[in-house]
Design a protein around this motif. Structure first.
Motif, PDB file in Angstrom:
ATOM      1  N   ARG A  82       4.757  11.841  22.837  1.00  0.00           N
ATOM      2  CA  ARG A  82       3.652  12.249  23.705  1.00  0.00           C
ATOM      3  C   ARG A  82       2.846  13.377  23.071  1.00  0.00           C
ATOM      4  O   ARG A  82       1.607  13.384  23.098  1.00  0.00           O
ATOM      5  CB  ARG A  82       4.185  12.712  25.057  1.00  0.00           C
ATOM      6  N   GLU A  83       3.551  14.349  22.506  1.00  0.00           N
ATOM      7  CA  GLU A  83       2.860  15.479  21.884  1.00  0.00           C
ATOM      8  C   GLU A  83       2.013  15.030  20.712  1.00  0.00           C
ATOM      9  O   GLU A  83       0.874  15.474  20.541  1.00  0.00           O
ATOM     10  CB  GLU A  83       3.886  16.526  21.447  1.00  0.00           C
ATOM     11  N   ARG A  84       2.550  14.129  19.873  1.00  0.00           N
ATOM     12  CA  ARG A  84       1.789  13.652  18.733  1.00  0.00           C
ATOM     13  C   ARG A  84       0.550  12.872  19.171  1.00  0.00           C
ATOM     14  O   ARG A  84      -0.534  13.035  18.606  1.00  0.00           O
ATOM     15  CB  ARG A  84       2.667  12.771  17.838  1.00  0.00           C
ATOM     16  N   LEU A  85       0.717  12.037  20.190  1.00  0.00           N
ATOM     17  CA  LEU A  85      -0.426  11.276  20.686  1.00  0.00           C
ATOM     18  C   LEU A  85      -1.488  12.189  21.283  1.00  0.00           C
ATOM     19  O   LEU A  85      -2.692  11.944  21.137  1.00  0.00           O
ATOM     20  CB  LEU A  85       0.033  10.253  21.720  1.00  0.00           C
ATOM     21  N   SER A  86      -1.052  13.227  21.966  1.00  0.00           N
ATOM     22  CA  SER A  86      -2.013  14.138  22.588  1.00  0.00           C
ATOM     23  C   SER A  86      -2.785  14.948  21.551  1.00  0.00           C
ATOM     24  O   SER A  86      -3.866  15.464  21.843  1.00  0.00           O
ATOM     25  CB  SER A  86      -1.296  15.090  23.551  1.00  0.00           C
ATOM     26  N   GLU A  87      -2.245  15.044  20.330  1.00  0.00           N
ATOM     27  CA  GLU A  87      -2.909  15.802  19.271  1.00  0.00           C
ATOM     28  C   GLU A  87      -3.827  14.946  18.406  1.00  0.00           C
ATOM     29  O   GLU A  87      -4.526  15.463  17.532  1.00  0.00           O
ATOM     30  CB  GLU A  87      -1.852  16.460  18.374  1.00  0.00           C
ATOM     31  N   CYS A  88      -3.843  13.627  18.627  1.00  0.00           N
ATOM     32  CA  CYS A  88      -4.672  12.733  17.808  1.00  0.00           C
ATOM     33  C   CYS A  88      -6.157  12.998  18.055  1.00  0.00           C
ATOM     34  O   CYS A  88      -6.558  13.422  19.139  1.00  0.00           O
ATOM     35  CB  CYS A  88      -4.361  11.275  18.138  1.00  0.00           C
ATOM     36  N   ALA A  89      -6.964  12.728  17.030  1.00  0.00           N
ATOM     37  CA  ALA A  89      -8.418  12.820  17.163  1.00  0.00           C
ATOM     38  C   ALA A  89      -8.976  11.401  17.247  1.00  0.00           C
ATOM     39  O   ALA A  89      -9.191  10.750  16.221  1.00  0.00           O
ATOM     40  CB  ALA A  89      -9.008  13.554  15.968  1.00  0.00           C
ATOM     41  N   PRO A  90      -9.194  10.887  18.451  1.00  0.00           N
ATOM     42  CA  PRO A  90      -9.616   9.494  18.600  1.00  0.00           C
ATOM     43  C   PRO A  90     -11.113   9.314  18.379  1.00  0.00           C
ATOM     44  O   PRO A  90     -11.894  10.270  18.375  1.00  0.00           O
ATOM     45  CB  PRO A  90      -9.248   9.182  20.045  1.00  0.00           C
ATOM     46  N   THR A  91     -11.518   8.074  18.194  1.00  0.00           N
ATOM     47  CA  THR A  91     -12.934   7.705  18.160  1.00  0.00           C
ATOM     48  C   THR A  91     -13.165   6.631  19.206  1.00  0.00           C
ATOM     49  O   THR A  91     -12.237   5.969  19.668  1.00  0.00           O
ATOM     50  CB  THR A  91     -13.350   7.176  16.784  1.00  0.00           C
ATOM     51  N   SER A  92     -14.411   6.468  19.566  1.00  0.00           N
ATOM     52  CA  SER A  92     -14.775   5.495  20.587  1.00  0.00           C
ATOM     53  C   SER A  92     -15.918   4.629  20.075  1.00  0.00           C
ATOM     54  O   SER A  92     -16.811   5.112  19.373  1.00  0.00           O
ATOM     55  CB  SER A  92     -15.189   6.212  21.879  1.00  0.00           C
ATOM     56  N   GLU A  93     -15.872   3.348  20.395  1.00  0.00           N
ATOM     57  CA  GLU A  93     -16.941   2.419  20.034  1.00  0.00           C
ATOM     58  C   GLU A  93     -17.373   1.666  21.282  1.00  0.00           C
ATOM     59  O   GLU A  93     -16.543   1.327  22.127  1.00  0.00           O
ATOM     60  CB  GLU A  93     -16.457   1.418  18.984  1.00  0.00           C
ATOM     61  N   THR A  94     -18.666   1.401  21.391  1.00  0.00           N
ATOM     62  CA  THR A  94     -19.184   0.611  22.504  1.00  0.00           C
ATOM     63  C   THR A  94     -19.736  -0.697  21.964  1.00  0.00           C
ATOM     64  O   THR A  94     -20.259  -0.764  20.854  1.00  0.00           O
ATOM     65  CB  THR A  94     -20.283   1.366  23.264  1.00  0.00           C
ATOM     66  N   PHE A  95     -19.624  -1.742  22.775  1.00  0.00           N
ATOM     67  CA  PHE A  95     -20.031  -3.078  22.373  1.00  0.00           C
ATOM     68  C   PHE A  95     -20.767  -3.746  23.522  1.00  0.00           C
ATOM     69  O   PHE A  95     -20.443  -3.523  24.683  1.00  0.00           O
ATOM     70  CB  PHE A  95     -18.810  -3.929  21.997  1.00  0.00           C
ATOM     71  N   ARG A 122       6.135   6.400  11.135  1.00  0.00           N
ATOM     72  CA  ARG A 122       7.125   6.872  10.158  1.00  0.00           C
ATOM     73  C   ARG A 122       8.019   7.949  10.762  1.00  0.00           C
ATOM     74  O   ARG A 122       9.224   8.020  10.476  1.00  0.00           O
ATOM     75  CB  ARG A 122       6.404   7.399   8.924  1.00  0.00           C
ATOM     76  N   ASP A 123       7.439   8.790  11.599  1.00  0.00           N
ATOM     77  CA  ASP A 123       8.181   9.939  12.123  1.00  0.00           C
ATOM     78  C   ASP A 123       8.894   9.661  13.443  1.00  0.00           C
ATOM     79  O   ASP A 123       9.810  10.401  13.812  1.00  0.00           O
ATOM     80  CB  ASP A 123       7.224  11.132  12.318  1.00  0.00           C
ATOM     81  N   HIS A 124       8.474   8.621  14.166  1.00  0.00           N
ATOM     82  CA  HIS A 124       9.013   8.399  15.511  1.00  0.00           C
ATOM     83  C   HIS A 124       9.424   6.937  15.669  1.00  0.00           C
ATOM     84  O   HIS A 124       8.595   6.072  15.982  1.00  0.00           O
ATOM     85  CB  HIS A 124       7.980   8.776  16.583  1.00  0.00           C
ATOM     86  N   ALA A 125      10.698   6.677  15.492  1.00  0.00           N
ATOM     87  CA  ALA A 125      11.199   5.320  15.657  1.00  0.00           C
ATOM     88  C   ALA A 125      11.029   4.829  17.087  1.00  0.00           C
ATOM     89  O   ALA A 125      10.859   3.626  17.332  1.00  0.00           O
ATOM     90  CB  ALA A 125      12.670   5.258  15.249  1.00  0.00           C
ATOM     91  N   SER A 126      11.069   5.749  18.045  1.00  0.00           N
ATOM     92  CA  SER A 126      10.933   5.336  19.450  1.00  0.00           C
ATOM     93  C   SER A 126       9.542   4.765  19.725  1.00  0.00           C
ATOM     94  O   SER A 126       9.385   3.892  20.586  1.00  0.00           O
ATOM     95  CB  SER A 126      11.212   6.516  20.383  1.00  0.00           C
ATOM     96  N   LEU A 127       8.512   5.254  19.019  1.00  0.00           N
ATOM     97  CA  LEU A 127       7.169   4.698  19.191  1.00  0.00           C
ATOM     98  C   LEU A 127       7.125   3.265  18.676  1.00  0.00           C
ATOM     99  O   LEU A 127       6.525   2.392  19.311  1.00  0.00           O
ATOM    100  CB  LEU A 127       6.139   5.558  18.455  1.00  0.00           C
ATOM    101  N   LEU A 128       7.776   3.026  17.549  1.00  0.00           N
ATOM    102  CA  LEU A 128       7.827   1.665  17.029  1.00  0.00           C
ATOM    103  C   LEU A 128       8.540   0.738  18.005  1.00  0.00           C
ATOM    104  O   LEU A 128       8.100  -0.396  18.226  1.00  0.00           O
ATOM    105  CB  LEU A 128       8.543   1.655  15.674  1.00  0.00           C
TER     106      LEU A 128
END
Length: 305
Positions: A73-86, A166-172
């Motif tokens: 959760r912490e790693r996901l919350s730190e991601c820098a996402p992008t958004s695209e519209t279609f 690579r760092d979180h087997a639980s995410l996989l």
């Protein structure tokens, strides 16, 4: 009931003329993937103030197959996402692309395969909250995704995804359960195409589309969005446009369901679900708690006309 306004165009998908069906209603034809990807109104931008909102959406979507561990959760919350519209008909994901955890945040989209002769098979309808590129986790996807209506898709970068896996087997493990859930829904689609009558196929598809949107709070009063023309529905069910026109008319005359002006209205849920042999358990996310459990066998349809 929407009329199919492009029957001749749909039979000539490799021509340069636009088609009013999903594949070209607001974009180029399915074969012109490179051109479609260069459309000028397609916007891609980083989310600054909206980053937290996207991360909450992504975490909530993945949590259905978890629950996620706190470190993930912490790693996901730190991601820098992008958004695209279609816009409707735009190419969202091309064959060969790898997964970036593309999350459909708004609108409806379809996963489809386009054949060498220009025909296509739609095999899934994506609703908000769906991860639309799970098949590209380790190899490129072998299908394309197109917008059925104006859509917003949000994603994280490929390097961020590889680092987290690579760092979180639980995410996989969570993503594997998401893939298994998707595969179970696609097996339902195979049964729909291979063993159900035309009326039952259509009823099953309509029940799926309505039920999945209702679970998200996007449907109510027996209505949900279905911005599709008859050629779209035909390509999802392996039927001709002429045949699907007769089926839709029959469902309307039998007071089961109506598609009009981009809206699906369910007139009698119980009878429609019975006709299509619809089982909502097929679409429930697999979780750690459900591992080892046996999915109950759906009851046979009482009528398949």
């Amino acid at each position: 009931m929407q009329d199919d306004v492009c029957r001749s165009g749909c039979r000539n998908r490799r021509s340069s003329a636009p088609c009013s069906s999903l594949a070209g209603r607001a974009s180029q034809l399915p074969g012109d993937r490179d051109l479609a990807r260069r459309r000028t109104h397609r916007r891609r931008y980083p989310l600054a103030s909206g980053t937290a909102g996207l991360n909450r959406l992504l975490i909530a979507s993945l949590d259905r197959f978890g629950p996620l561990r706190e470190g993930v959760r912490e790693r996901l919350s730190e991601c820098a996402p992008t958004s695209e519209t279609f816009e409707a008909g735009d190419l969202i994901l091309a064959p060969g692309e790898r997964s970036c955890l593309r999350l459909l945040a708004r609108g409806l989209a379809v996963k489809q395969t386009v054949l060498s002769d220009g025909g296509r098979q739609i095999f899934s309808v994506a609703t908000p909250g769906d991860l639309i590129d799970l098949a590209g986790l380790f190899v490129g996807v072998d299908y394309e995704v197109r917008a059925l209506a104006p859509c917003e898709v949000r994603k994280i970068s490929a390097p961020d995804l590889r680092a987290m896996l690579r760092d979180h087997a639980s995410l996989l493990a969570t993503l594997c359960r998401a893939v298994l859930t998707e595969a179970r829904a696609q097996r339902n689609g195979l049964i729909r195409l291979g063993r159900r009558s035309a009326s039952a196929r259509t009823a099953n598809l309509f029940c799926e589309i309505y039920w999945r949107q209702k679970t998200l709070g996007l449907a109510g009063d027996s209505r949900c969005a279905l911005p599709a023309v008859q050629s779209d529905i035909a390509d999802a069910l392996g039927l001709s446009v002429v045949h699907i026109h007769r089926v839709l008319r029959g469902l309307r005359d039998d007071h089961l369901a109506v598609v009009k002006n981009g809206v699906l209205q369910i007139l009698d849920w119980d009878r429609l679900a019975a006709l299509g042999g619809f089982d909502p358990e097929v679409f429930r996310p697999q979780t750690e708690a459900s591992e080892g459990s046996v999915l109950r066998r759906p009851q046979p349809s009482r009528q398949e006309a």
